[in-house]
Design a protein around this motif. Structure first.
Motif, mmCIF file in Angstrom:
data_model
loop_
_atom_site.group_PDB
_atom_site.id
_atom_site.type_symbol
_atom_site.label_atom_id
_atom_site.label_comp_id
_atom_site.label_asym_id
_atom_site.label_seq_id
_atom_site.Cartn_x
_atom_site.Cartn_y
_atom_site.Cartn_z
ATOM 1 N N MET A 1 13.976 7.254 -0.200
ATOM 2 C CA MET A 1 12.994 6.182 -0.090
ATOM 3 C C MET A 1 11.777 6.723 0.663
ATOM 4 S SD MET A 1 13.622 2.489 1.566
ATOM 5 C CE MET A 1 12.341 1.301 1.613
ATOM 6 N N PRO A 2 10.572 6.539 0.086
ATOM 7 C CA PRO A 2 9.369 7.051 0.749
ATOM 8 C C PRO A 2 9.093 6.308 2.054
ATOM 9 C CG PRO A 2 8.859 6.161 -1.447
ATOM 10 C CD PRO A 2 10.300 5.923 -1.178
ATOM 11 N N SER A 3 8.471 7.020 2.948
ATOM 12 C CA SER A 3 8.135 6.402 4.230
ATOM 13 C C SER A 3 6.911 5.506 4.068
ATOM 14 C CB SER A 3 7.849 7.480 5.277
ATOM 15 O OG SER A 3 6.631 8.135 4.976
ATOM 16 N N VAL A 4 6.752 4.614 5.024
ATOM 17 C CA VAL A 4 5.593 3.715 5.022
ATOM 18 C C VAL A 4 4.310 4.543 5.130
ATOM 19 C CG1 VAL A 4 4.415 1.872 6.285
ATOM 20 C CG2 VAL A 4 6.892 1.773 5.961
ATOM 21 N N VAL A 5 4.320 5.532 5.980
ATOM 22 C CA VAL A 5 3.149 6.389 6.150
ATOM 23 C C VAL A 5 2.835 7.113 4.841
ATOM 24 C CG1 VAL A 5 2.221 8.410 7.350
ATOM 25 C CG2 VAL A 5 3.482 6.668 8.630
ATOM 26 N N GLY A 6 3.858 7.591 4.169
ATOM 27 C CA GLY A 6 3.663 8.270 2.893
ATOM 28 C C GLY A 6 3.060 7.337 1.851
ATOM 29 N N LEU A 7 3.538 6.112 1.800
ATOM 30 C CA LEU A 7 2.985 5.122 0.862
ATOM 31 C C LEU A 7 1.533 4.800 1.192
ATOM 32 C CD1 LEU A 7 6.004 2.663 0.499
ATOM 33 C CD2 LEU A 7 5.134 4.259 -1.219
ATOM 34 N N LEU A 8 1.248 4.658 2.475
ATOM 35 C CA LEU A 8 -0.137 4.389 2.882
ATOM 36 C C LEU A 8 -1.052 5.549 2.501
ATOM 37 C CD1 LEU A 8 0.422 2.776 6.389
ATOM 38 C CD2 LEU A 8 -0.375 1.625 4.304
ATOM 39 N N GLN A 10 -0.613 7.627 0.031
ATOM 40 C CA GLN A 10 -0.785 7.591 -1.423
ATOM 41 C C GLN A 10 -1.840 6.563 -1.827
ATOM 42 O OE1 GLN A 10 3.047 6.822 -3.135
ATOM 43 N NE2 GLN A 10 3.804 8.907 -2.785
ATOM 44 N N HIS A 11 -1.777 5.396 -1.220
ATOM 45 C CA HIS A 11 -2.753 4.347 -1.522
ATOM 46 C C HIS A 11 -4.157 4.758 -1.067
ATOM 47 C CE1 HIS A 11 -0.252 1.193 -3.216
ATOM 48 N NE2 HIS A 11 0.681 1.499 -2.321
ATOM 49 N N GLU A 12 -4.236 5.385 0.090
ATOM 50 C CA GLU A 12 -5.531 5.851 0.591
ATOM 51 C C GLU A 12 -6.116 6.894 -0.361
ATOM 52 O OE1 GLU A 12 -7.581 8.193 4.351
ATOM 53 O OE2 GLU A 12 -5.402 7.964 4.283
ATOM 54 N N PHE A 13 -5.290 7.825 -0.803
ATOM 55 C CA PHE A 13 -5.743 8.871 -1.718
ATOM 56 C C PHE A 13 -6.227 8.261 -3.031
ATOM 57 C CE2 PHE A 13 -4.838 11.996 -5.096
ATOM 58 C CZ PHE A 13 -5.700 13.014 -4.676
ATOM 59 N N ALA A 14 -5.476 7.302 -3.568
ATOM 60 C CA ALA A 14 -5.869 6.647 -4.819
ATOM 61 C C ALA A 14 -7.180 5.878 -4.640
ATOM 62 C CB ALA A 14 -4.761 5.714 -5.292
ATOM 63 N N ALA A 15 -7.321 5.193 -3.530
ATOM 64 C CA ALA A 15 -8.545 4.436 -3.260
ATOM 65 C C ALA A 15 -9.732 5.386 -3.109
ATOM 66 C CB ALA A 15 -8.383 3.587 -2.002
ATOM 67 N N ARG A 16 -9.530 6.495 -2.428
ATOM 68 C CA ARG A 16 -10.604 7.478 -2.242
ATOM 69 C C ARG A 16 -11.031 8.063 -3.578
ATOM 70 N NH1 ARG A 16 -8.583 12.003 0.921
ATOM 71 N NH2 ARG A 16 -8.214 10.394 2.454
ATOM 72 N N ARG A 17 -10.050 8.381 -4.440
ATOM 73 C CA ARG A 17 -10.367 8.910 -5.775
ATOM 74 C C ARG A 17 -11.154 7.896 -6.583
ATOM 75 N NH1 ARG A 17 -5.293 11.155 -8.735
ATOM 76 N NH2 ARG A 17 -6.732 10.731 -10.415
ATOM 77 N N ARG A 18 -10.765 6.631 -6.483
ATOM 78 C CA ARG A 18 -11.494 5.575 -7.221
ATOM 79 C C ARG A 18 -12.925 5.454 -6.708
ATOM 80 N NH1 ARG A 18 -11.343 -0.611 -7.142
ATOM 81 N NH2 ARG A 18 -12.170 -1.096 -9.209
ATOM 82 N N VAL A 19 -13.108 5.470 -5.404
ATOM 83 C CA VAL A 19 -14.448 5.383 -4.814
ATOM 84 C C VAL A 19 -15.286 6.576 -5.255
ATOM 85 C CG1 VAL A 19 -15.733 5.520 -2.641
ATOM 86 C CG2 VAL A 19 -13.814 3.941 -2.852
ATOM 87 N N ASP A 20 -14.717 7.769 -5.186
ATOM 88 C CA ASP A 20 -15.459 8.962 -5.609
ATOM 89 C C ASP A 20 -15.868 8.878 -7.077
ATOM 90 O OD1 ASP A 20 -15.233 10.022 -3.066
ATOM 91 O OD2 ASP A 20 -13.559 11.364 -3.578
ATOM 92 N N GLY A 21 -14.958 8.427 -7.918
ATOM 93 C CA GLY A 21 -15.260 8.282 -9.336
ATOM 94 C C GLY A 21 -16.353 7.259 -9.587
ATOM 95 N N LEU A 22 -16.288 6.149 -8.887
ATOM 96 C CA LEU A 22 -17.307 5.113 -9.046
ATOM 97 C C LEU A 22 -18.656 5.579 -8.520
ATOM 98 C CD1 LEU A 22 -15.207 1.953 -8.155
ATOM 99 C CD2 LEU A 22 -16.159 2.559 -10.397
#
Length: 53
Positions: A1-8, A10-22
């Motif tokens: 089971m992934p850790s809470v920090v690991g999930l956060l 992952q979400h931060e990385f995805a959000a950053r990629r979306r912002v960079d793309g936009l």
């Protein structure tokens, strides 16, 4: 089971990629808009000059 920090992270990385793309898309659109506005202004000037003849 992934850790809470690991999930956060992952979400931060995805959000950053979306912002960079936009941001890249916004920059491209801004450049395209500037070129279209210049083209439009050239046509307006040409039309005004043509009306004077």
């Amino acid at each position: 089971m992934p850790s809470v920090v690991g999930l956060l992270e992952q979400h931060e990385f995805a959000a950053r990629r979306r912002v960079d793309g936009l941001r890249e898309e916004a920059d491209r659109i801004q450049a395209e808009l500037a070129a279209a506005e210049l083209d439009w202004q050239e046509w307006v000037i040409a039309r005004r000059r043509g009306g004077r003849c």
